[in-house]
Design an enzyme around this catalytic site. Structure first.
Site, short mmCIF file in Angstrom:
data_model
loop_
_atom_site.label_atom_id
_atom_site.label_comp_id
_atom_site.label_asym_id
_atom_site.label_seq_id
_atom_site.Cartn_x
_atom_site.Cartn_y
_atom_site.Cartn_z
N ASP A 59 4.28 44.86 -40.64
CA ASP A 59 4.33 45.75 -42.45
C ASP A 59 5.56 44.54 -42.90
OD1 ASP A 59 7.60 45.35 -40.49
OD2 ASP A 59 7.58 47.37 -41.10
N ASP A 98 1.05 48.39 -37.34
CA ASP A 98 2.42 48.59 -37.65
C ASP A 98 2.52 49.68 -38.81
OD1 ASP A 98 5.06 47.77 -37.17
OD2 ASP A 98 4.94 46.56 -38.14
N LYS A 128 2.07 50.05 -33.67
CA LYS A 128 3.23 50.06 -32.92
C LYS A 128 4.48 50.50 -34.07
CE LYS A 128 5.61 45.99 -34.63
NZ LYS A 128 6.95 46.79 -35.15
N GLU A 130 8.49 51.57 -34.63
CA GLU A 130 10.26 50.50 -34.35
C GLU A 130 10.89 51.84 -34.37
OE1 GLU A 130 11.77 48.98 -37.93
OE2 GLU A 130 9.97 47.49 -38.21
N GLU A 197 12.93 41.79 -30.63
CA GLU A 197 13.40 41.48 -32.11
C GLU A 197 15.13 40.44 -32.11
OE1 GLU A 197 11.63 41.94 -35.38
OE2 GLU A 197 12.72 40.38 -36.64
O1 KIV Z 1 6.07 43.61 -38.98
C1 KIV Z 1 6.25 42.84 -38.33
O2 KIV Z 1 5.44 41.19 -38.57
C2 KIV Z 1 6.99 42.90 -37.26
C3 KIV Z 1 6.94 41.71 -35.99
C4 KIV Z 1 8.54 41.15 -36.31
C5 KIV Z 1 7.09 41.86 -34.98
O3 KIV Z 1 6.86 43.80 -37.03
#
Ligand code: KIV
Length: 310
Positions: A59, A98, A128, A130, A197
């Protein structure tokens, strides 16, 4: 121009599509896992050619592609479109979509629906999300629905405001314990891997050694099982502020600007297009065409457009 569908035929160098068991084996064998973000077809082709193990349609697209100053404005429709374009350019890396802000927090059902969109509409292999906390329950639900999930702890940009800004996380023993607890909870929920991160290297390393799943670090030091960087950061396409953990391997923005500047100069000077960039016509065809244009009756005003066959 043609595009080859992903994962059909054998890649020229014999590489096979990366699988979840292979990623787990890489952790066990101490073979570093390489992940990079990508947001479109050309960046996917580059990631494929470079031989990375995983590609994340992050994202961060909101910032490096769409020009926002946070990741929160991007939504599922844009993310799905970008992920589908990336999918068309990949054959071997595992593709992770994401889940953007607002696409999974509300309920398990909502989270599963959007995870399924990434798989069905974009061909993603995994998604993914968060944070720990309520996200652990969402991760468990998505895993149970049959879609592999990657966690993300430490600095979680979607909730950076609540974390006090884009800051390193886990700098005190208590804060480090929170990062560890979130990671263990995500592993227990079935996540196949977790992104760390902006976590101090020694803290990340201590947690990584106690986790069974591979940890992919970004600003988490050299003790993680793999690394991820944002495509536009590592290649110098994005020229704004970059965090301390970014290493630039190229200066593509400068090269692109120089190329477009040269093009503009040549258009203005008449150097472009040159003879080699123009189509030719047979001299007799040109002469006949000129004669046709020179007919007295042929003016723009009396042209009968209805009689024109196109
Ligand atoms: O959105 C993204 O690019 C990420 C990475 C920084 C892991 O979550």
């Amino acid at each position: 121009m043609s595009t080859e569908p992903r994962k059909t035929g054998a890649p020229a160098d014999g590489r096979k599509p990366v699988t979840l068991p292979e990623l787990a084996e890489m952790k066990t064998a101490g073979r570093p896992i390489v992940m990079v973000t990508a947001y479109d077809y050309p960046s996917a082709l580059v990631a494929e050619e470079a031989g990375v193990d995983m590609v994340l349609v992050g994202d961060t697209a909101a910032m490096v592609v769409l020009g926002y100053d946070a990741t929160t404005p991007v939504g599922m429709d844009e993310m799905t479109t970008m992920a589908a374009a990336v999918h068309r350019g990949l054959r071997t890396p595992l593709l992770v979509g994401d889940l953007p802000f607002g696409s999974y927090e509300r309920s398990n059902e909502h989270a599963i629906d959007n995870a399924q969109r990434f798989v069905r509409e974009a061909g993603c292999d995994a998604v993914k999300l968060e944070r720990g906390g309520a996200s652990v329950e969402r991760a468990r639900a998505i895993v149970r629905s049959g879609i592999p999930v990657m966690g993300h702890v430490g600095l979680t940009p979607q909730t950076a405001t609540a974390l006090g800004g884009f800051k390193t996380q886990g700098k005190t023993a208590a804060a480090a314990a929170r990062v560890a607890e979130e990671a263990f909870a995500l592993q227990a929920a079935g996540c196949f891997s977790i992104v760390f991160e902006a976590v101090p290297a020694a803290i990340a390393e201590a947690i990584v050694q106690r986790l069974e799943v591979p940890v992919i670090g970004i600003g988490a030091g050299a003790g993680t099982d793999g690394q991820v960087l944002v495509f536009h950061d590592l290649l110098g396409i994005h020229t704004g502020h970059t965090p301390k953990f970014v290493k630039r391997y190229a200066a593509i923005h400068d090269e692109m600007a120089a190329g477009v500047r040269k093009y503009a100069d040549e258009v203005r000077s008449g150097a472009f297009p040159g003879a080699e960039h123009q189509y030719a016509v047979e001299p007799e065809e040109l002469a006949a065409f000129r004669a046709y244009l020179d007919q007295e009756s042929l003016t723009a005003d009396d042209w009968d457009w209805s009689a024109t066959e196109i």
